[in-house]
Design a protein around this motif. Structure first.
Motif, PDB file in Angstrom:
ATOM      1  N   LEU A 147       0.792  -1.226   0.000  1.00  0.00           N
ATOM      2  CA  LEU A 147       0.000   0.000   0.000  1.00  0.00           C
ATOM      3  C   LEU A 147       0.825   1.277   0.000  1.00  0.00           C
ATOM      4  CD1 LEU A 147      -2.787  -1.057   2.540  1.00  0.00           C
ATOM      5  CD2 LEU A 147      -2.830  -1.198   0.046  1.00  0.00           C
ATOM      6  N   GLY A 148       2.105   1.191   0.377  1.00  0.00           N
ATOM      7  CA  GLY A 148       2.972   2.364   0.342  1.00  0.00           C
ATOM      8  C   GLY A 148       2.750   3.360   1.460  1.00  0.00           C
ATOM      9  N   ASP A 149       2.075   2.955   2.537  1.00  0.00           N
ATOM     10  CA  ASP A 149       1.847   3.855   3.669  1.00  0.00           C
ATOM     11  C   ASP A 149       3.144   3.984   4.468  1.00  0.00           C
ATOM     12  OD1 ASP A 149       1.133   5.153   5.994  1.00  0.00           O
ATOM     13  OD2 ASP A 149      -0.781   4.109   6.210  1.00  0.00           O
ATOM     14  N   MET A 150       3.706   5.194   4.524  1.00  0.00           N
ATOM     15  CA  MET A 150       4.988   5.385   5.193  1.00  0.00           C
ATOM     16  C   MET A 150       4.922   5.056   6.682  1.00  0.00           C
ATOM     17  SD  MET A 150       7.364   6.020   3.153  1.00  0.00           S
ATOM     18  CE  MET A 150       8.534   6.322   4.468  1.00  0.00           C
ATOM     19  N   ASN A 151       3.770   5.214   7.296  1.00  0.00           N
ATOM     20  CA  ASN A 151       3.663   4.865   8.711  1.00  0.00           C
ATOM     21  C   ASN A 151       3.991   3.397   8.949  1.00  0.00           C
ATOM     22  OD1 ASN A 151       2.905   7.424   9.685  1.00  0.00           O
ATOM     23  ND2 ASN A 151       0.771   7.086   9.082  1.00  0.00           N
ATOM     24  N   ASP A 152       3.623   2.555   7.995  1.00  0.00           N
ATOM     25  CA  ASP A 152       3.882   1.119   8.152  1.00  0.00           C
ATOM     26  C   ASP A 152       5.375   0.820   8.166  1.00  0.00           C
ATOM     27  OD1 ASP A 152       1.325   0.175   8.490  1.00  0.00           O
ATOM     28  OD2 ASP A 152       0.982  -0.249   6.368  1.00  0.00           O
TER      29      ASP A 152
ATOM     30  N   GLU B 124      14.361   2.111  -0.941  1.00  0.00           N
ATOM     31  CA  GLU B 124      13.784   1.994  -2.284  1.00  0.00           C
ATOM     32  C   GLU B 124      12.652   2.982  -2.494  1.00  0.00           C
ATOM     33  OE1 GLU B 124      14.761  -2.800  -2.711  1.00  0.00           O
ATOM     34  OE2 GLU B 124      12.751  -2.120  -2.146  1.00  0.00           O
ATOM     35  N   HIS B 125      11.975   3.363  -1.409  1.00  0.00           N
ATOM     36  CA  HIS B 125      10.849   4.281  -1.532  1.00  0.00           C
ATOM     37  C   HIS B 125      11.290   5.740  -1.469  1.00  0.00           C
ATOM     38  CE1 HIS B 125       6.503   4.981  -1.472  1.00  0.00           C
ATOM     39  NE2 HIS B 125       6.733   5.958  -0.614  1.00  0.00           N
ATOM     40  N   LEU B 126      12.180   6.051  -0.544  1.00  0.00           N
ATOM     41  CA  LEU B 126      12.575   7.444  -0.314  1.00  0.00           C
ATOM     42  C   LEU B 126      13.920   7.811  -0.905  1.00  0.00           C
ATOM     43  CD1 LEU B 126      11.463   7.954   3.401  1.00  0.00           C
ATOM     44  CD2 LEU B 126      10.227   8.575   1.337  1.00  0.00           C
TER      45      LEU B 126
ATOM     46  N   GLY C 201       3.554   8.433  -6.281  1.00  0.00           N
ATOM     47  CA  GLY C 201       4.536   8.352  -5.203  1.00  0.00           C
ATOM     48  C   GLY C 201       5.294   7.048  -5.166  1.00  0.00           C
ATOM     49  N   HIS C 202       4.857   6.066  -5.959  1.00  0.00           N
ATOM     50  CA  HIS C 202       5.575   4.787  -6.002  1.00  0.00           C
ATOM     51  C   HIS C 202       6.861   4.958  -6.798  1.00  0.00           C
ATOM     52  CE1 HIS C 202       6.456   0.560  -6.825  1.00  0.00           C
ATOM     53  NE2 HIS C 202       5.614   0.252  -5.848  1.00  0.00           N
ATOM     54  N   VAL C 203       7.908   4.282  -6.358  1.00  0.00           N
ATOM     55  CA  VAL C 203       9.209   4.451  -6.983  1.00  0.00           C
ATOM     56  C   VAL C 203       9.206   4.066  -8.458  1.00  0.00           C
ATOM     57  CG1 VAL C 203      10.029   2.142  -6.347  1.00  0.00           C
ATOM     58  CG2 VAL C 203      11.686   4.016  -6.630  1.00  0.00           C
ATOM     59  N   ASP C 204       8.296   3.172  -8.873  1.00  0.00           N
ATOM     60  CA  ASP C 204       8.255   2.718 -10.265  1.00  0.00           C
ATOM     61  C   ASP C 204       7.438   3.623 -11.180  1.00  0.00           C
ATOM     62  OD1 ASP C 204       9.843   0.524  -9.746  1.00  0.00           O
ATOM     63  OD2 ASP C 204       8.157  -0.824  -9.373  1.00  0.00           O
ATOM     64  N   LYS C 205       6.720   4.573 -10.619  1.00  0.00           N
ATOM     65  CA  LYS C 205       5.825   5.398 -11.443  1.00  0.00           C
ATOM     66  C   LYS C 205       6.579   6.142 -12.553  1.00  0.00           C
ATOM     67  CE  LYS C 205       1.532   7.234 -11.831  1.00  0.00           C
ATOM     68  NZ  LYS C 205       0.237   6.580 -11.634  1.00  0.00           N
ATOM     69  N   PRO C 206       7.696   6.834 -12.262  1.00  0.00           N
ATOM     70  CA  PRO C 206       8.412   7.517 -13.355  1.00  0.00           C
ATOM     71  C   PRO C 206       8.898   6.559 -14.450  1.00  0.00           C
ATOM     72  CG  PRO C 206       9.132   8.339 -11.222  1.00  0.00           C
ATOM     73  CD  PRO C 206       8.303   7.123 -10.951  1.00  0.00           C
ATOM     74  N   THR C 207       9.323   5.367 -14.065  1.00  0.00           N
ATOM     75  CA  THR C 207       9.770   4.397 -15.066  1.00  0.00           C
ATOM     76  C   THR C 207       8.626   4.004 -15.980  1.00  0.00           C
ATOM     77  OG1 THR C 207      11.440   3.526 -13.549  1.00  0.00           O
ATOM     78  CG2 THR C 207      10.805   2.123 -15.398  1.00  0.00           C
TER      79      THR C 207
ATOM     80  N   SER D  19       9.506  13.284  -8.147  1.00  0.00           N
ATOM     81  CA  SER D  19      10.668  13.129  -7.260  1.00  0.00           C
ATOM     82  C   SER D  19      10.779  11.742  -6.652  1.00  0.00           C
ATOM     83  CB  SER D  19      10.610  14.162  -6.130  1.00  0.00           C
ATOM     84  OG  SER D  19       9.431  14.001  -5.368  1.00  0.00           O
ATOM     85  N   SER D  20       9.777  10.888  -6.829  1.00  0.00           N
ATOM     86  CA  SER D  20       9.855   9.535  -6.264  1.00  0.00           C
ATOM     87  C   SER D  20      10.796   8.638  -7.060  1.00  0.00           C
ATOM     88  CB  SER D  20       8.465   8.899  -6.200  1.00  0.00           C
ATOM     89  OG  SER D  20       7.907   8.751  -7.498  1.00  0.00           O
TER      90      SER D  20
END
Length: 999
Positions: free
Chosen positions: A153-158, A196-198, A401-407, A443-444
């Motif tokens: 889910l990409g929730d940073m709190n997790d 990998e996320h930030l 916000g997912h790291v793969d989105k720009p790719t 920026s992700s």
């Protein structure tokens, strides 16, 4: 209970040896029978159910049958229900149930499963007292499921909470505990996921350190050692993909091979470890291009797929990886069978992948890429249409916000543009532009992916001017320029940054050419300044005076100064590790620690700059200079910036009035400049001037150099001088005006200062550059902008002190007897202000120390331009080479003038024309305002003549009260005039190499 004990023994043997019959016997023959024999109210009923669930889970992990998973959940749930909250076993049963729910989530991707797992594991942790030995186990299990939910889910709190729980578990576990390595590994994986996320450097650095500790605590006999080695290999591979350091991917392959070596051939994890090794080999192939790597990767991945039974939860992932390897080999060899196999495999994988699966988007994108590759090879429109459908699906399934989105956005843009080239449908172009710019601005993603998107967008716009507006084109180029500093990042090693630059230079020239064509001359000049000499500018930026910042915000100024000094000092590795047991390992670790330290410092430096720019009045602090600031660099005369691009060649002249004039140079080109440079090198070698580089000899070296100077005059210099003469008033008296050249591309290696018509056929009148003006060079305009003097400079009127460093008899090099004569002549002109370091006294350490104690320095020795690694270009001293990389870590406070009476000190590197990667620039970098260097080897007998006239002119300027700081270019001009009169105007190899850089 004997049956239960036997079941546990069989389970342990299965975990060590991986024999399927052991887990079959444990599950069916033993544990199931134990459950049947235990009455419902018996105290051991729950324990038997717990053991049954464990073996069913183990068998599921091996065979992948869903019935085992369902039965395990039922058995474990019954065990939990039969146990009261106060019972000592209750937290353990809850933990086991949570782990089974986690397995169900991994297999089926059901969010309900991971939610159930978190609820159950939180309860287990809450029921376990802080000092209880099972507390770390409960915490690490909870951390694992939180990490898994984050991955979905990409929730940073997790992920933040997962790291907190994992750290707590590690802290509560002593090193001798057999579970410590596993808990360290769980922490390392959580840190890796956050990285990998930030993209936070601290996370991947810490992950690798933690994983190495887990390995160090684990013996080779421990069956978990191969898993830990694979994890380390994955982390190193991840850092390699982010930062591109080849040593990381080499270490990754080594770690994964070692993991396989430690794994029995019939172990169930063999397919996993084969797949991991195949991935590392494929990554190395993509960087180094070794065909044997991709062939081995495919062979290994095929074996991994064959050994994985149908229905196994990892089967689809391994098939997807195999398809990716076939696709990569197709790109190298263009064998259509490879791409056909890739597409067939990926389609079968997607048919079995539900939309809720976290890997669905990536697999859709992979299929789209494979279809596009086949379209580009075979030209079938169905392939590109299906590729676009797949890639749109990938973008839709990838959250913002997912790291793969720009790719995925970049890949979609490329597919749409490929279709547009076939159909000319404007909607395809517009969607491609939108996809590229979204990717470049996200920026992700990694900077390299974002730069790839921006560059692709700019290239696309340049090819279809009828559809793309000028605004669209310039907007794309602007994004390219913004991303360059992130790719050529201050946190990378100096060598790594230089490796990135050859391709960067082309992007900058393209952007400038587009701006010039659009009439945006100010923008073109700013982009050329911002995108050239990037590394050189980074080094100078660390040394920028911070007086205003210190006056208004002293605390942050001190911190920024401290970090800047620390960054400047990194890069010199100690040899302390060589005294330990394994020299190579410890030396590598020392280098790794140094690299890690540099990256962390760079991140802190950037954070501090962000804070400073939030202060009123400091919004542009250390930002690229705008035109209003650049125009102040013309105090000593006009600056000529020449942009070389395949589409056009232009000279941008910046005048003292602040006006920019563009002078198109239609008779010149980058290709012609490259040819002229090659001819110059051949001519020099034919006369024995440059003997270190094997170049095909040219006939008639002197005539060739004359032809080069003629071409430079007619095609470049004279058209520029005509405009300068029109725009400026006549010079004062007999004093020639001053022009500073800032050349780009291969023109940076050609002697513009000597351009002219020579020989008997030269027309009458002024037809040589040195007859019109005095020339200087600069790597950037910014380097000509004087910094405000500090307090000591305002009150100090003492004459400059002079350091002469001479080395006439360096071991392994030809003698330079003229260096002693140079020293005597300088001392004759300035007897009370000259200090000498000669022969054995001129060591690397003493020279570096002495450089910081004098205003002027004269180096008379051998100079070396290293073509394999320009940072190793060096001055040859009595105890070795003083390299450019060492010079660039220094900052000299008194430095004013450096005269480099050595060979090839301003030669530069052919692969890096946009970076002044030579010793002359190195002296500018460490603080010297004005530097005399040489473009190629000089004659030993000429150096004393030049030095004598040069210092005589500086002395005369001092005696006239005119000072000497701004007279260096004129002093060198007079020296060259004297030398020409003595050796002949057409003895080009003797007088042309002397050049002036700086003020």
């Amino acid at each position: 209970m004997c049956l239960t004990s036997l079941g546990l023994a069989l389970q342990f043997r299965f975990e060590c040896l991986g024999k399927l019959e052991d887990i079959e016997n444990a599950a069916i023959t033993v544990e199931l029978r134990a459950v049947e024999l235990a009455p419902d109210g018996h105290v051991d009923k729950a324990r038997c159910l717990n053991n049954l669930a464990n073996v069913l889970q183990r068998r599921f992990e091996r065979r992948g049958q869903l019935g085992d998973m369902e039965s395990a959940i039922l058995a474990q749930s019954r065990a939990v229900d039969l146990t009261s909250d106060g019972h000592v076993d209750k937290p353990g049963y809850l933990s086991n149930l949570g782990n089974i729910y986690l397995r169900e989530f991994i297999r089926l991707g059901k969010l309900d499963s991971i939610e159930d797992a978190i609820v159950v594991l939180r309860r287990a942790a809450d029921l376990t007292a802080e000092g209880h030995p099972n507390k770390p186990r409960c915490l690490t299990n909870l951390g694992n499921v939180l990490r898994r939910r984050f991955e979905r889910l990409g929730d940073m709190n997790d992920i933040e909470n997962a790291i907190v729980e994992q750290r707590h578990a590690v802290e509560l576990t002593p090193d001798p505990d057999r579970f410590k390595p596993g808990r360290l590994t769980n922490l390392a994986i959580a840190l890796q996921r956050r990285f990998e996320h930030l993209g936070e450097l601290e996370d991947i650095e810490d992950a690798i350190v933690v994983q190495r500790k887990a390995i160090d605590l684990t013996s080779d006999r421990n069956p978990e050692k191969p898993t830990f080695l694979c994890n380390l290999g994955n982390m190193l591979e991840g850092r390699f993909k982010q930062f591109g350091e080849v040593q990381d991917v080499e270490d990754s392959v080594t770690a994964k091979r070692r993991a396989l070596e430690l794994t029995p051939t019939d172990h169930p994890e063999i397919p996993t470890r084969l797949n991991n090794l195949g991935n590392a080999l494929e990554s190395r192939f993509q960087r180094l291009g070794r065909l044997e790597d991709i062939d081995e990767a495919i062979s290994i991945k095929c074996r991994a797929v064959e050994l994985t039974p149908d229905g196994h939860l990892a089967k689809l992932g391994r098939l997807n990886n195999l398809a990716h390897a076939f696709k990569n080999r197709f790109q190298r060899l263009r064998e259509i069978s490879d791409i056909d196999r890739a597409i067939k495999i990926q389609r079968s994988v997607l048919e079995s992948t539900p939309d809720i699966h976290p890997g669905k988007a990536s697999r859709l994108n992979n299929l789209g890429n494979a279809l596009q590759y086949r379209f580009e090879c075979a030209g079938e429109l169905d392939d590109i249409e299906n590729a676009i459908l797949s890639k749109r699906g990938a973008v839709k399934l990838t959250p913002d916000g997912h790291v793969d989105k720009p790719t995925h956005l970049t890949d979609l843009g490329e597919a749409l543009y490929a279709q547009f080239q076939q159909t000319s449908i404007a909607a395809d172009f517009e969607e491609a532009f939108h996809s590229f710019m979204l990717a470049a601005s996200d920026s992700s993603g990694s900077p390299s992916i974002r730069l790839r998107a921006a560059r692709a967008c700019a290239l696309m716009c340049s090819k279809v001017p009828g559809i793309a507006s000028q605004e669209m084109l310039l907007h794309a180029h602007e994004r390219v320029l913004l991303l360059i500093p992130q790719v050529v990042w201050l946190g990378h090693s100096l060598k790594r940054r230089y490796n990135e630059l050859p391709e960067i230079g082309e992007m900058v020239h393209t952007a400038a050419a587009a701006a010039i064509a659009a009439g945006e001359l100010t923008q073109a000049l700013e982009w050329l300044e911002e995108g050239r000499s990037v590394v050189w500018g980074q080094v100078l930026q660390l040394r920028t005076p911070m007086d205003d910042l210190r006056r208004y915000h002293p605390a942050i100024a001190i911190r920024l100064q401290r970090v800047s000094v620390a960054l400047e000092s990194t890069g010199r590795y100690t040899t302390a590790g060589l005294l330990r047991d394994d020299p190579q390992i410890h030396l590598r670790m020392s280098m790794e620690e140094e690299a890690r330290n540099r990256r962390l410092l760079a991140k802190e430096y950037e954070n501090l700059l962000t804070q400073v720019r939030e202060f009123d009045g400091f919004q542009s602090f250390l930002q690229p200079k705008r035109f209003s600031e650049l125009s102040s660099a013309t105090a000593n005369g006009p600056i000529v910036v020449i942009n070389m691009h395949e589409s056009r060649c232009d000279a941008l002249v910046l005048f003292q009035t602040g006006r920019i004039v563009n002078i198109p140079l239609p008779r010149f080109s980058s290709a012609l400049a490259a040819t002229m440079h090659s001819t110059l090198l051949s001519s020099l070698q034919s006369q024995g001037v440059r003997n270190r580089k094997p170049i095909q000899l040219a006939v008639g070296g002197v005539d060739h150099i004359g032809q080069i100077l003629n071409n430079l005059w007619t095609r470049v210099v004279y058209p520029v001088l005509e405009v300068i003469n029109e725009q400026t008033s006549c010079s004062e008296g007999d004093k020639l005006p001053h022009v500073t050249w800032c050349a780009t591309g291969p023109l940076a290696f050609l002697p513009l200062h000597a351009a002219g018509m020579y020989g008997s056929k030269a027309p009458a009148g002024k037809n040589k550059m040195f007859e019109y003006a005095v020339s200087s060079y600069t790597p950037t305009i910014s380097s000509l902008i004087s910094t405000p003097p500090n307090r000591s400079e305002l009150v100090d009127h003492t004459p400059p002190s002079i350091l002469v460093i001479s080395q006439s008899d360096a071991e392994g090099y030809s003698r330079l007897p003229g260096t002693k004569k140079e020293e005597r002549q300088i001392r004759n002109h300035f007897p009370d202000r000259t200090k000498s370091l000669t022969g054995a006294d001129a060591t690397i350490d003493t020279v570096l120390e002495a450089l910081n104690q004098h205003h002027w320095v004269h180096l008379a020795c051998h100079g070396i331009q290293d073509s394999s690694d320009p940072t190793k270009s060096a001055f040859v001293l009595c105890d070795g080479k003083l390299e450019l990389s060492q010079l660039m870590t220094k900052s000299m406070k008194l430095a004013e003038l450096a005269f480099l009476s050595a060979c090839e000190t301003a030669t530069g590197d052919e692969k890096l024309p946009e970076e002044a990667v030579h010793l002359t620039a190195g002296m500018l970098t460490i603080g010297f305002k004005s530097v005399v260097g040489t473009m190629w080897s000089i004659r030993d007998e000429d150096a004393p003549i030049v030095a004598d006239v040069f210092y005589s002119n500086l002395k005369a300027a001092e005696e006239e009260g005119n000072g000497s700081k701004l007279k260096v270019a004129y002093a060198l001009h007079e020296s060259m005039k004297y030398l020409r009169e003595n050796v002949g105007e057409e003895s080009f190899i003797r007088w042309v190499p002397f050049v002036h850089f700086g003020i």
